[in-house]
Design a protein around this motif. Structure first.
Motif, PDB file in Angstrom:
ATOM      1  N   LYS A   1     -66.445 -86.760  51.827  1.00  0.00           N
ATOM      2  CA  LYS A   1     -67.870 -86.399  51.948  1.00  0.00           C
ATOM      3  C   LYS A   1     -68.376 -85.831  50.616  1.00  0.00           C
ATOM      4  O   LYS A   1     -67.589 -85.288  49.849  1.00  0.00           O
ATOM      5  CB  LYS A   1     -68.038 -85.342  53.044  1.00  0.00           C
ATOM      6  N   GLU A   2     -69.704 -85.946  50.398  1.00  0.00           N
ATOM      7  CA  GLU A   2     -70.314 -85.416  49.175  1.00  0.00           C
ATOM      8  C   GLU A   2     -70.222 -83.887  49.191  1.00  0.00           C
ATOM      9  O   GLU A   2     -70.350 -83.269  50.251  1.00  0.00           O
ATOM     10  CB  GLU A   2     -71.786 -85.818  49.153  1.00  0.00           C
ATOM     11  N   GLY A   3     -69.997 -83.318  48.014  1.00  0.00           N
ATOM     12  CA  GLY A   3     -69.872 -81.862  47.945  1.00  0.00           C
ATOM     13  C   GLY A   3     -71.199 -81.151  48.103  1.00  0.00           C
ATOM     14  O   GLY A   3     -72.244 -81.802  48.180  1.00  0.00           O
ATOM     15  N   ARG A   4     -71.198 -79.817  48.163  1.00  0.00           N
ATOM     16  CA  ARG A   4     -72.434 -79.050  48.329  1.00  0.00           C
ATOM     17  C   ARG A   4     -73.207 -79.005  47.012  1.00  0.00           C
ATOM     18  O   ARG A   4     -72.644 -79.250  45.946  1.00  0.00           O
ATOM     19  CB  ARG A   4     -72.089 -77.611  48.769  1.00  0.00           C
ATOM     20  N   GLU A   5     -74.479 -78.673  47.085  1.00  0.00           N
ATOM     21  CA  GLU A   5     -75.337 -78.590  45.897  1.00  0.00           C
ATOM     22  C   GLU A   5     -74.849 -77.451  44.995  1.00  0.00           C
ATOM     23  O   GLU A   5     -74.458 -76.399  45.489  1.00  0.00           O
ATOM     24  CB  GLU A   5     -76.775 -78.300  46.363  1.00  0.00           C
ATOM     25  N   GLY A   6     -74.895 -77.714  43.687  1.00  0.00           N
ATOM     26  CA  GLY A   6     -74.436 -76.685  42.748  1.00  0.00           C
ATOM     27  C   GLY A   6     -75.460 -75.577  42.587  1.00  0.00           C
ATOM     28  O   GLY A   6     -76.563 -75.671  43.125  1.00  0.00           O
TER      29      GLY A   6
END
Ligand code: MAN
Ligand code: CA
Ligand code: CA
Length: 210
Positions: A38-43
């Motif tokens: 899955k795509e990681g969280r927003e930086g």
């Protein structure tokens, strides 16, 4: 016999592992596309940018001009909406004439034109009379703004209250038939007749272009 069972077992395990994608996967499996996580969280937000250039001073004159233009546009759009009911339009000089397939008594006709931000048709020249006549050929008798409601025999323009200068009465008219005719109509031959204001007639509205 033993070797047959052994070969069969190996084959079954190989096919099973391909189908289930177990870690026991063998190189017998047909290659499948890679699978991603899955795509990681927003930086976290980045650092603040540099200060922008100073804007130009507001051009108040231009703003006023644009505000005026917006007002004019608003009025045009609003008028267009209000004039939607009219199906026939024609332009003569600085006037637009409009009508629709309907007949009303004089008072209702005045209301219809007013609601569209216009007036009841009032020809002030032979040219305008002819332009209206083209409609009347289609609609049948239509009310005009000419009336003598205030003083019997003194014909006024309903829209302005001014005495009428141009007239096109049919011969023998106005006759104030039965002493009750204070409105007027254009007949299908383009001439005028005074008539009772409670008759239903076609309504032609006029809209001034300036
Ligand atoms: C006849 C004439 C007209 C009058 C109408 C009323 O056509 O007398 O002057 O206005 O009747 O219906
Ligand atoms: Ca009269
Ligand atoms: Ca008459």
């Amino acid at each position: 016999m033993h070797s047959l069972i052994l070969i069969s077992t190996i084959l079954i395990v190989a096919i099973w592992s391909c189908l289930t994608e177990e870690p026991t996967k063998t190189n017998l499996c047909i290659e499948k596309p890679e699978r991603y996580g899955k795509e990681g969280r927003e930086g976290p937000p980045g650092p603040k940018g540099d200060k922008g250039e100073t804007g130009r001073p507001a051009d108040m004159h231009r703003i006023t001009e644009l505000e005026e233009e917006i007002q004019t546009l608003k009025l045009s759009v609003s008028n267009l909406g209000k004039r939607m009911p009219f199906t026939y339009w024609s332009r003569y000089g600085q006037k637009m004439f409009a009508t629709k397939n309907d007949t009303l008594i004089f008072k209702e006709g005045i209301k219809l034109c007013k609601e569209a931000n216009g007036e009841i048709a009032m020809p002030v020249s032979a040219g305008e009379n002819d332009a209206l006549w083209q409609f009347v050929k289609l609609t049948g008798g239509a009310y005009l703004g000419v009336n003598d409601m205030k003083i019997e025999g003194q014909y006024e323009d309903f829209n302005t209250g001014n005495p009428v200068m141009f007239t096109n009465w049919r011969s023998g008219e106005p006759n104030d038939h039965q002493s009750e005719e204070d409105c007027s109509e254009m007949k299908s031959d383009g001439t005028w007749n005074d008539l009772w204001c409670k008759w239903s007639r076609a309504i032609i509205c006029q809209f001034k272009l300036i």
